[in-house]
Structures are given as structure tokens and as C-alpha cells.
Design an enzyme around this catalytic site. Structure first.
Site, PDB file in Angstrom:
ATOM      1  N   CYS A  27       0.868  -1.178   0.000  1.00  0.00           N
ATOM      2  CA  CYS A  27       0.000   0.000   0.000  1.00  0.00           C
ATOM      3  C   CYS A  27       0.903   1.226   0.000  1.00  0.00           C
ATOM      4  O   CYS A  27       2.047   1.150  -0.443  1.00  0.00           O
ATOM      5  CB  CYS A  27      -0.988  -0.017   1.159  1.00  0.00           C
ATOM      6  SG  CYS A  27      -0.289   0.250   2.796  1.00  0.00           S
ATOM      7  N   ASN A  82       2.206   1.728   4.555  1.00  0.00           N
ATOM      8  CA  ASN A  82       2.487   0.495   5.293  1.00  0.00           C
ATOM      9  C   ASN A  82       2.170   0.635   6.782  1.00  0.00           C
ATOM     10  O   ASN A  82       2.873   0.091   7.632  1.00  0.00           O
ATOM     11  CB  ASN A  82       3.930   0.031   5.061  1.00  0.00           C
ATOM     12  CG  ASN A  82       4.195  -1.402   5.502  1.00  0.00           C
ATOM     13  OD1 ASN A  82       5.273  -1.703   5.995  1.00  0.00           O
ATOM     14  ND2 ASN A  82       3.244  -2.292   5.329  1.00  0.00           N
ATOM     15  N   THR A  83       1.094   1.366   7.087  1.00  0.00           N
ATOM     16  CA  THR A  83       0.631   1.449   8.475  1.00  0.00           C
ATOM     17  C   THR A  83      -0.854   1.097   8.605  1.00  0.00           C
ATOM     18  O   THR A  83      -1.337   0.956   9.731  1.00  0.00           O
ATOM     19  CB  THR A  83       0.851   2.862   9.072  1.00  0.00           C
ATOM     20  OG1 THR A  83       0.141   3.821   8.292  1.00  0.00           O
ATOM     21  CG2 THR A  83       2.330   3.215   9.145  1.00  0.00           C
ATOM     22  N   CYS A  84      -1.565   0.970   7.494  1.00  0.00           N
ATOM     23  CA  CYS A  84      -3.012   0.715   7.559  1.00  0.00           C
ATOM     24  C   CYS A  84      -3.397  -0.561   6.811  1.00  0.00           C
ATOM     25  O   CYS A  84      -3.525  -1.625   7.412  1.00  0.00           O
ATOM     26  CB  CYS A  84      -3.796   1.890   6.977  1.00  0.00           C
ATOM     27  SG  CYS A  84      -3.525   3.469   7.802  1.00  0.00           S
ATOM     28  N   ARG A  85      -3.573  -0.465   5.498  1.00  0.00           N
ATOM     29  CA  ARG A  85      -4.105  -1.573   4.711  1.00  0.00           C
ATOM     30  C   ARG A  85      -3.164  -2.769   4.616  1.00  0.00           C
ATOM     31  O   ARG A  85      -3.559  -3.900   4.928  1.00  0.00           O
ATOM     32  CB  ARG A  85      -4.460  -1.097   3.287  1.00  0.00           C
ATOM     33  CG  ARG A  85      -5.582  -0.102   3.256  1.00  0.00           C
ATOM     34  CD  ARG A  85      -5.753   0.522   1.889  1.00  0.00           C
ATOM     35  NE  ARG A  85      -4.630   1.425   1.611  1.00  0.00           N
ATOM     36  CZ  ARG A  85      -4.489   2.131   0.505  1.00  0.00           C
ATOM     37  NH1 ARG A  85      -5.387   2.020  -0.463  1.00  0.00           N
ATOM     38  NH2 ARG A  85      -3.470   2.947   0.352  1.00  0.00           N
ATOM     39  N   ASP A 130      -8.338   3.828   1.021  1.00  0.00           N
ATOM     40  CA  ASP A 130      -7.355   4.141   2.053  1.00  0.00           C
ATOM     41  C   ASP A 130      -8.063   4.786   3.242  1.00  0.00           C
ATOM     42  O   ASP A 130      -8.597   5.883   3.119  1.00  0.00           O
ATOM     43  CB  ASP A 130      -6.300   5.088   1.497  1.00  0.00           C
ATOM     44  CG  ASP A 130      -5.128   5.295   2.430  1.00  0.00           C
ATOM     45  OD1 ASP A 130      -5.180   4.835   3.593  1.00  0.00           O
ATOM     46  OD2 ASP A 130      -4.135   5.921   2.000  1.00  0.00           O
TER      47      ASP A 130
END
Length: 151
Positions: free
Chosen positions: A7, A10-13, A118
């Protein structure tokens, strides 16, 4: 086999995808495959977002040891399957490294198609909705890995 989820930050999805995918592989007792993740614009060693951690915690998945990674040519070349959250992520990868085009897929194309929205900066409900958008595709990818390992 390495399955790389990509994504933006690189902290959520992609961390939700990686950690859920790995938990699913473990639940199915599939060995020899691991999910990893990276972001096209990630700041290395960042923690997972609080909302993503909360969504995973609701599923019994811990994420406290997760640290973000920035996407690199080496990661792309050494991954067996690359799964992006959006068509834009896929295009960025294929433009930079045309040789990986054949192993690079958009996550939702295995089910319904489209991009994973997002949720960055959104509410916990938005993060849950994003995860629920990803879940069927992640399960389908796990099915594909299971088929490869049992054939």
C-alpha cells in the site's frame, strides 16, 4: 513462498492484510508461505496505525511487534506474489520493474475487482469497513496458496 502486500504508507491496509493473511495461514496449518508488507512511501520502522491495530485486535490478532517497511526492488524481486491495494500501486511497481508484472496483482481482482480504499486518518468504523472489503480477497488468496500446497 513470500506474498508481499503493498500500500502507500504500510501502516493501515497492507499491515492488516499481512497480519490477517498470516493468521489465516496459521489457522489452516499451512507452512512454507509467509505474508509480508511494504509501502511505496513508507517511513521505515513506523508502528501500525491505532485503528488498524484495533481492528486486528477484535479478531484476536496482535500487531504490537509490526514495523513498517519501504518498498524496494529487492523486496519485489524476492517475493513470489505481489498484491497491491490499488491499480496505482500496481502501475508504480510495474513501471519501475517490468519483470515483476506477471506476479503482481491488485488484491480485489481475485474477487470483485476495484481498489481498496485508504482509511488513513479515518474513524475505526472506516478501518473496519476497509478490512471487510479486503477480507474475502485475503481468504481467496489463502485458498489459492492452500491449493498449491496440496497439489
Amino acid at each position: 513462498m513470500v506474498v508481499l502486500f503493498v500500500c502507500s504508507g504500510n501502516t493501515c491496509r497492507s499491515p492488516m492484510a499481512e497480519l490477517f493473511f498470516n493468521a489465516e495461514l496459521k489457522r489452516r496449518k499451512l507452512t512454507g508461505t509467509v505474508g509480508r508488507s511494504a509501502g511505496t512511501g513508507a517511513f521505515p520502522n513506523s508502528t501500525i496505525s491505532a485503528q488498524s491495530a484495533a481492528v486486528l485486535a477484535e479478531l484476536g490478532i496482535t500487531s504490537s511487534s509490526f514495523r513498517s517497511s519501504r518498498l524496494s526492488a529487492e523486496l519485489l524481486e524476492t517475493s513470489d506474489i505481489i498484491i497491491t491495494m490499488t491499480g496505482s500501486h500496481r502501475q508504480t511497481i510495474v513501471s519501475a520493474l517490468p519483470d515483476v508484472a506477471g506476479k503482481t496483482f491488485r488484491l480485489l481482482d481475485i474477487v470483485s475487482g476495484g481498489d481498496v480504499p485508504d482509511p488513513y486518518g479515518g474513524s475505526i468504523d472506516e478501518y473496519r469497513a476497509t478490512f471487510e472489503t479486503m477480507r474475502p480477497a485475503l481468504l481467496k488468496w489463502a485458498d489459492e496458496i492452500e491449493k498449491k500446497q496440496t497439489n
